[in-house]
Design a protein around this motif. Structure first.
Motif, PDB file in Angstrom:
ATOM      1  N   LYS A 131       0.860  -1.187   0.000  1.00 49.43           N
ATOM      2  CA  LYS A 131       0.000   0.000   0.000  1.00 49.43           C
ATOM      3  C   LYS A 131       0.895   1.235   0.000  1.00 49.43           C
ATOM      4  CE  LYS A 131      -3.664   2.298   2.589  1.00 49.43           C
ATOM      5  NZ  LYS A 131      -3.109   3.617   2.413  1.00 49.43           N
ATOM      6  N   LEU A 132       0.679   2.079  -0.958  1.00 50.23           N
ATOM      7  CA  LEU A 132       1.477   3.292  -1.118  1.00 50.23           C
ATOM      8  C   LEU A 132       1.170   4.266   0.029  1.00 50.23           C
ATOM      9  CD1 LEU A 132       3.455   4.720  -3.062  1.00 50.23           C
ATOM     10  CD2 LEU A 132       1.462   5.684  -4.211  1.00 50.23           C
ATOM     11  N   PRO A 133       2.186   4.644   0.822  1.00 46.68           N
ATOM     12  CA  PRO A 133       1.958   5.605   1.913  1.00 46.68           C
ATOM     13  C   PRO A 133       1.490   6.953   1.351  1.00 46.68           C
ATOM     14  CG  PRO A 133       4.107   4.544   2.133  1.00 46.68           C
ATOM     15  CD  PRO A 133       3.560   4.165   0.791  1.00 46.68           C
ATOM     16  N   VAL A 162       8.649   1.040   0.281  1.00 49.20           N
ATOM     17  CA  VAL A 162       7.567   1.280   1.245  1.00 49.20           C
ATOM     18  C   VAL A 162       7.981   0.834   2.644  1.00 49.20           C
ATOM     19  CG1 VAL A 162       5.208   0.608   1.883  1.00 49.20           C
ATOM     20  CG2 VAL A 162       5.736   1.220  -0.495  1.00 49.20           C
ATOM     21  N   ASP A 163       8.572  -0.349   2.746  1.00 44.43           N
ATOM     22  CA  ASP A 163       9.007  -0.841   4.061  1.00 44.43           C
ATOM     23  C   ASP A 163      10.069   0.071   4.666  1.00 44.43           C
ATOM     24  OD1 ASP A 163       7.270  -2.964   3.818  1.00 44.43           O
ATOM     25  OD2 ASP A 163       8.817  -4.457   3.370  1.00 44.43           O
ATOM     26  N   TRP A 164      11.005   0.522   3.837  1.00 46.83           N
ATOM     27  CA  TRP A 164      12.066   1.411   4.319  1.00 46.83           C
ATOM     28  C   TRP A 164      11.470   2.695   4.894  1.00 46.83           C
ATOM     29  CZ3 TRP A 164      14.932   5.524   1.330  1.00 46.83           C
ATOM     30  CH2 TRP A 164      16.087   5.929   1.977  1.00 46.83           C
ATOM     31  N   ILE A 165      10.505   3.242   4.213  1.00 49.75           N
ATOM     32  CA  ILE A 165       9.849   4.464   4.690  1.00 49.75           C
ATOM     33  C   ILE A 165       9.070   4.182   5.974  1.00 49.75           C
ATOM     34  CG2 ILE A 165       8.015   6.139   4.168  1.00 49.75           C
ATOM     35  CD1 ILE A 165       8.982   5.921   1.188  1.00 49.75           C
ATOM     36  N   ASN A 166       8.305   3.102   5.989  1.00 50.09           N
ATOM     37  CA  ASN A 166       7.476   2.773   7.156  1.00 50.09           C
ATOM     38  C   ASN A 166       8.289   2.389   8.390  1.00 50.09           C
ATOM     39  OD1 ASN A 166       5.059   3.339   5.871  1.00 50.09           O
ATOM     40  ND2 ASN A 166       4.778   1.232   5.168  1.00 50.09           N
ATOM     41  N   GLU A 167       9.533   1.971   8.198  1.00 45.03           N
ATOM     42  CA  GLU A 167      10.372   1.571   9.335  1.00 45.03           C
ATOM     43  C   GLU A 167      11.036   2.759  10.033  1.00 45.03           C
ATOM     44  OE1 GLU A 167      13.020  -1.172   7.468  1.00 45.03           O
ATOM     45  OE2 GLU A 167      11.525  -2.781   7.419  1.00 45.03           O
TER      46      GLU A 167
END
Length: 197
Positions: A131-133, A162-167
């Protein structure tokens, strides 16, 4: 005819004292049951091969040893035990099946190799596209090149960004990662482009 690899000798020698009899016993049983066994060190521990393929392996840790067959379920007839190897945590020869039973398992592993049976790979369902943030979506609307590259990437490549941003643990770090993501995407770079050859 089987041969012994000096690296396996060294591995056993540097193992904890309790492990010596366990590893020597396992090695002796495998050699006796499979005269054509091929010893090797893979992933840092002794492996026993047969006709160019892996058959079984053993390892020593601080407080226990492990032993298991490559096609454990097909050889032993049940799922491997939790923890280590197919037979669980082994602290002495008494924790192993009998010599006769182990010999039978080695011979069955050889027969499976002779008949062409291979280890079954577990099939997993593909992961859905990430899912695109919202903050990345807003920046991609402003940068056509970055958006086009993002949309052209596979779901796994998108997921890395996406995972890199969400982490990110702080908002400042997150915003910096969003900016870097847009910059790299505009250049058509994957998240781990530095490590790609």
């Amino acid at each position: 005819m089987s041969s012994r690899d000096s690296r396996v000798d060294a591995y056993i020698e540097r193992s904890a004292d309790f492990a010596h009899p366990v590893l020597e016993h396992l090695r002796a049983v495998v050699h006796a049951a499979c005269p054509d066994v091929e010893e090797n060190i893979k992933w840092g521990c002794p492996h026993f091969g047969y006709k160019g393929g892996m058959m079984c392996s053993m390892a020593a840790f601080k407080h226990y040893c492990s032993f298991g067959f490559w096609n454990h379920k097909d050889v032993v007839g049940k799922e491997p035990k939790e923890g280590a190897g197919g037979f669980g945590k082994i602290t002495s020869v008494k924790d192993l099946p009998s010599k006769k039973e182990l010999t039978g398992y080695v011979r069955k592993a050889m027969a499976l190799k002779d008949s062409g049976v291979k280890k079954e790979r577990v099939k997993t369902a593909p992961k859905p596209a990430p899912k695109l943030p919202d903050d990345l979506a807003a920046e991609l609307k402003k940068n056509t090149a970055a958006r086009k590259h993002y949309e052209a990437f596979s779901p796994s490549c998108r997921r890395e960004y996406v995972d890199w941003i969400n982490e990110a643990k702080t908002d400042a770090t997150r915003q910096k990662r969003v900016a870097t993501t847009v910059e790299w995407l505009a250049e058509g770079k994957h998240r781990n482009w530095k490590y790609m050859t």
